[in-house]
Scaffold this active site. Structure first.
Site, PDB file in Angstrom:
ATOM      1  N   LYS B  79       0.844  -1.197   0.000  1.00  0.00           N
ATOM      2  CA  LYS B  79       0.000   0.000   0.000  1.00  0.00           C
ATOM      3  C   LYS B  79       0.878   1.245   0.000  1.00  0.00           C
ATOM      4  O   LYS B  79       1.922   1.275   0.668  1.00  0.00           O
ATOM      5  CB  LYS B  79      -0.898  -0.039   1.247  1.00  0.00           C
ATOM      6  CG  LYS B  79      -1.970   1.035   1.282  1.00  0.00           C
ATOM      7  CD  LYS B  79      -2.815   0.913   2.555  1.00  0.00           C
ATOM      8  CE  LYS B  79      -3.927   1.934   2.599  1.00  0.00           C
ATOM      9  NZ  LYS B  79      -4.738   1.845   3.834  1.00  0.00           N
ATOM     10  N   SER B 154      -9.596   1.649   2.862  1.00  0.00           N
ATOM     11  CA  SER B 154      -8.749   2.406   1.976  1.00  0.00           C
ATOM     12  C   SER B 154      -7.686   1.568   1.260  1.00  0.00           C
ATOM     13  O   SER B 154      -7.124   2.037   0.275  1.00  0.00           O
ATOM     14  CB  SER B 154      -8.043   3.519   2.762  1.00  0.00           C
ATOM     15  OG  SER B 154      -7.183   2.965   3.729  1.00  0.00           O
ATOM     16  N   SER B 178      -9.729  -0.533   7.159  1.00  0.00           N
ATOM     17  CA  SER B 178      -9.154  -0.336   5.828  1.00  0.00           C
ATOM     18  C   SER B 178      -8.467  -1.546   5.220  1.00  0.00           C
ATOM     19  O   SER B 178      -8.214  -1.577   4.021  1.00  0.00           O
ATOM     20  CB  SER B 178      -8.167   0.837   5.851  1.00  0.00           C
ATOM     21  OG  SER B 178      -8.867   2.059   5.799  1.00  0.00           O
TER      22      SER B 178
END
Lengths: 416, 485
Positions: B79, B154, B178
């Protein structure tokens, strides 16, 4: 007209090896700008503070020496404000708002007949340094040097207990000697000790004077501010509650923008540093504190029958006191004390160009010591002060090659 | 040899060691797959050009008989709010568009040390604020199961990459769901470890008191293997001091659930929705494996989303304050601005969700308002933590079961203009963050062809046992296959 004066003193723990939250050097002086930095003290994304345990120990030693109580658990908070010298735009500091969790609270110091209360002692990080106009850049530039960012700083907050500039000087003298005796700070270094003063007279509004970086000037600033406020009273004017900057050159205080005075710091808990349990360590720190100046003075007077003035001079000089303690026998104490305080100190004094513009020592009752303050800041500027008698252990001088400092064994504290 | 991109991490490493699998071929096939599908899916925002060369080196090391590690050759997606020393770390924000981190996050360096190879950085909501990946400054990711739909967020890019076989496994970060939310939406496994279990060194802070880096993988075993490689005490993160040694996360995967007590909130197994029925079925499946299922009602759970948004806003306001366009950012000469106006202008190119939370974050802990918001939220967190503690201890719970997200994946653009509706999607996930407990999302079924995952929230520090329950639930789940691309 009686004045009430409280002080906030910031003192760098200059004798530590590393900064408060990273491995960069705590002693940043003399280095090229922005060379004593790392990802952590620059606040780069993803970095976290790693608390320097030795800094906590020394801050606790200061708190204990000021008669403070050290809570069992210490906590850290974030003080949020924007300033270019603050890499993260918040400062990691301590706060007692949610119960005492700063490194110390509730202490006191006897200054002559008066007791000055110590409200709080807290450990925090120093910001970087802003360089305005010129120095190292073109005239219009404002530059930031982050070498200092993250240096361990102890803030000492007194109650509004002092009544005039003389008591302020006397208190700072005691504090200075205490810090030197503990070996936690070389206060003669530029910016190692800074003070803000809160001054009010006869129930009038409180004025904060910021940015005083020399021992000499704090007394002057307080004197000036008392006179200014007294003038207001005389003319029937109300003193505005505000923050004023000390103007070193003009020797006056100047009103700062009122905006800076009422900042909202939006304090938050610093969750990156878990609560620090110190209850077990406090007793150890207390037990390993070096003998206090007051106790040494009493000992010299009581055991060795030393004259009060001699005991006063000798006890407040930790390195000479150690010399004395090591060499003294039952018979030679009187002669030894005389040799040290008269011959040795006198000899060094004449050989040494003294720095009068820094926090290199307070005015004292001793006539000998007071002479050093007669020279004033306009005289000889600070030389490289090595080897200076102020600098003998426990605080080592930086050698010209700036070898990494080691903490002298004489004042290292056990900790588990 | 033909590349098989669906390999598990253990098979992967074993194959590389024995020579049956070529890490280089696997990596080449992965990159080819990315080239073919990522134009639509948009899982990645940058690729590491050194990945193929590293894979070749792993093959050489394996041939030379050197230890190539338990994750040898596995293509890893990271990420974009987790720092890598090579390539950008942007948090999918214009503010960090040109930022290069000088160091690897501890989780990344430990996974690299175990043999994994970073393929690239994945798309996310800007600074991890969002649950759809639509708040990325670089455009949304798409759900591989239905490209009209959001992949969750996210950590949406990481979930998409794992689900679409564009990597073997991925790292996400979980502040309020997330990791788990996109894991559920993309039908993969996602774990939010116990707070302090995985080092946050190198995770760009958003709400630092509750977030964790977590593994995102195609099986519970893969997630456990990643935890073995990256969990444990890290001197760079003081909050990991109680994490204990790494390892042990695969120890309970075959334990089953016989005799365990699983708590279920009756409100979450509403028969009127497909997701509610799936949750009831999941509870039934655990029961048939020998667990007993009991009703649990946390009286103050309704406060969790509000407390979560107040605390995260306050912490975000502080954590993101450093992005003032002085040391990072875009070309904006500071001349001519008054101090406050400068800060406002410097932040004007942050996205709408980040601006919203920073404004909120300036407000809730401010003088005169802290008592009503920040301090109250801190108290609510304490109440929730003690309520959960007493529920777990009085009922002897091993974990609590709920759907990870109350609904299946929704359409791109469907909820983006309704922040409060988006906040509600977090209602099942934020409790684990607020209380520091581990929580995992396990793929369970499809509702109208769309993935639905189940969440298990465990005991703090017992991540390995939670993964054991997750493995049992995984075994009882429907066979969903892989998304057709």
């Amino acid at each position: 007209m009686s004045a009430k004066i409280g002080l906030e003193i910031h003192c760098q723990l200059t004798t530590l090896n590393s900064k408060l939250f990273c491995a960069c050097r705590a002693d940043y002086r003399g280095m090229a700008p922005n060379t004593n930095v790392c990802a952590t003290c620059m606040g780069l994304p993803g970095t976290l503070p790693r608390l320097n345990g030795e800094a906590v120990r020394r801050a606790a030693a200061i708190a204990l020496s000021l008669g403070c109580e050290v809570p069992g658990t210490l906590r850290f908070f974030r003080k949020n404000y924007f300033y270019p010298d603050l890499p993260k735009n918040y400062q990691i500091t301590q706060l007692d708002l949610y119960g005492p969790s700063s490194v110390g609270h509730g202490g006191s110091v006897a200054v002559g007949d008066r007791t000055v209360s110590i409200e709080r002692v807290q450990l925090e990080e120093d910001p970087g340094r802003i360089v305005y106009g010129g120095e190292g850049g073109s005239a219009g530039d404002t530059l930031v040097d982050y070498n200092r960012a993250g240096t361990p700083l102890v803030e000492i907050v007194t109650g509004p207990d002092m009544r005039g500039a003389r008591e302020v000087r006397e208190f700072l003298g005691i504090l200075h000697d205490m810090l030197e005796n503990l070996g936690v700070s070389d206060t003669s270094l530029e910016g190692a000790m800074r003070a803000d003063a809160n001054v009010s007279i006869e129930g009038g509004n409180r004025v904060e004077i910021k940015n005083v970086t020399s021992f000499h000037d704090i007394g002057r600033a307080v004197e000036y501010e008392i006179a200014r406020q007294a003038g207001n009273v005389e003319h029937g004017l109300e003193t505005v509650q505000e923050t004023r900057q000390w103007d070193e050159r003009r020797r006056t205080t100047v009103g700062a923008r009122s905006k800076e005075a009422d900042q909202d710091y939006r304090y938050l808990i610093e969750h990156d540093i878990p609560p620090v349990g110190v209850s077990g360590a406090v007793a150890q720190i207390r037990a390993s504190l070096p003998e206090s100046i007051a106790s040494r003075r009493r000992r010299y007077a009581a055991e060795d029958g030393m004259q009060a003035q001699v005991a006063d001079v000798l006890s407040s000089e930790p390195h000479f006191a150690r010399l004395y303690d090591a060499a003294r026998t039952g018979e030679n104490s009187r002669e030894l004390a005389n040799i040290i305080t008269t011959d040795l100190m006198g000899l060094l004094e004449t050989r040494e160009a003294r720095d009068c513009s820094r926090w290199s020592g307070p005015a004292r009752r001793s006539p000998r010591r007071s002479t050093r303050w007669a020279c004033g800041p306009s005289m000889t500027p600070a030389r490289s002060r090595a080897p200076s008698r102020r600098s003998w252990p426990p605080t080592q001088r930086p050698s010209p090659t700036r070898a990494p400092r080691r903490r002298p064994s004489t004042t290292s504290w056990a900790w588990s | 040899m033909t590349a098989n991109l669906a390999l598990g991490l253990a098979e992967y490493a074993e194959g590389v060691r024995s020579g049956d699998v070529s890490a280089e071929e696997q990596m080449a096939a992965t990159l080819e797959r990315i080239a073919r599908h990522d134009g639509v899916l948009h899982a990645y925002v940058s690729l590491d050009p050194g990945a193929l060369g590293e894979a070749a080196r792993v093959d050489r090391d394996a041939r030379a008989g050197r230890d190539v590690g338990p994750l040898a050759g596995a293509p890893l997606a990271v990420k974009d709010n987790i720092c890598v020393s090579r390539g950008p770390t942007t948090c999918c924000s214009r503010m960090l568009e040109s930022y290069r981190s000088p160091y690897d996050a501890t989780a990344v360096s430990r996974l690299r040390g175990a043999g994994a190879i970073v393929v690239g950085k994945t798309n996310m909501d800007e600074f991890a604020m969002g649950i759809t990946t639509e708040f990325s400054s670089f455009g949304p990711s798409r759900n591989p199961w239905d490209t009209d739909r959001v992949p969750g967020g996210s950590s949406g890019g990481s979930a998409v990459a794992v689900s679409a076989l564009e990597c073997a496994a991925a790292l996400g970060s979980d502040t309020g769901g997330s990791v788990r939310n996109p894991a559920s939406f993309c039908s993969i496994v996602g774990l939010k470890p116990t707070y302090g279990r995985v080092s946050r060194h190198g995770l760009v802070s958003y709400a630092n008191s509750i977030e964790q880096i977590g593994p995102m993988a195609r099986s519970v075993r893969d997630a456990a293997m990643m935890m073995d490689a990256m969990a444990g005490h890290d001197p760079m993160d003081d909050t990991t001091r109680r994490a204990g040694p790494a390892g042990g996360h695969t120890a309970h995967l075959r334990d089953g659930v016989e005799g365990l007590v699983v708590g279920v909130d009756a409100r979450e197994v509403d028969r009127s929705t497909c997701v509610g029925r799936a949750a009831r079925r999941a509870a039934g499946a655990l029961e048939s494996l020998g667990a007993s299922v009991v009703d649990v009602d946390l009286a103050h759970e309704g406060l969790s989303v509000a407390a979560y948004y107040v605390l995260t806003a306050a912490e975000a306001g502080s954590n993101l304050a450093r992005y003032d366009n002085i040391r990072y950012g875009y070309d904006m000469p500071p001349d001519g601005y008054e101090h406050g106006a400068y800060v406002t202008a410097a932040r004007s190119r942050l996205g709408p969700e980040v601006q919203r939370r920073m404004i909120l974050g300036g407000f809730v802990p401010s003088a005169g308002h802290a008592g009503r918001y920040y301090l109250k939220a801190l108290r609510a967190r304490d109440v929730l933590a003690s309520e959960a503690d007493s529920a777990f201890s009085s009922r002897g719970l091993a974990c609590m079961l709920s759907p990870t997200v109350p609904v299946p994946p929704f359409r791109v653009g469907e909820k983006i203009d309704d922040p409060v509706e988006l906040f509600r999607m977090d209602s099942n996930t934020v409790l684990a963050n607020l209380t520091g407990r581990p929580a995992v999302s396990v793929p369970f079924t499809l509702c109208d062809g769309l993935p639905v995952g189940m969440q298990l929230v465990g005991r703090a520090g017992e991540d390995a046992r939670l993964l054991g329950v997750a493995a049992a639930l995984e075994g009882a789940a429907d066979d969903m296959g892989v998304p057709a691309l």
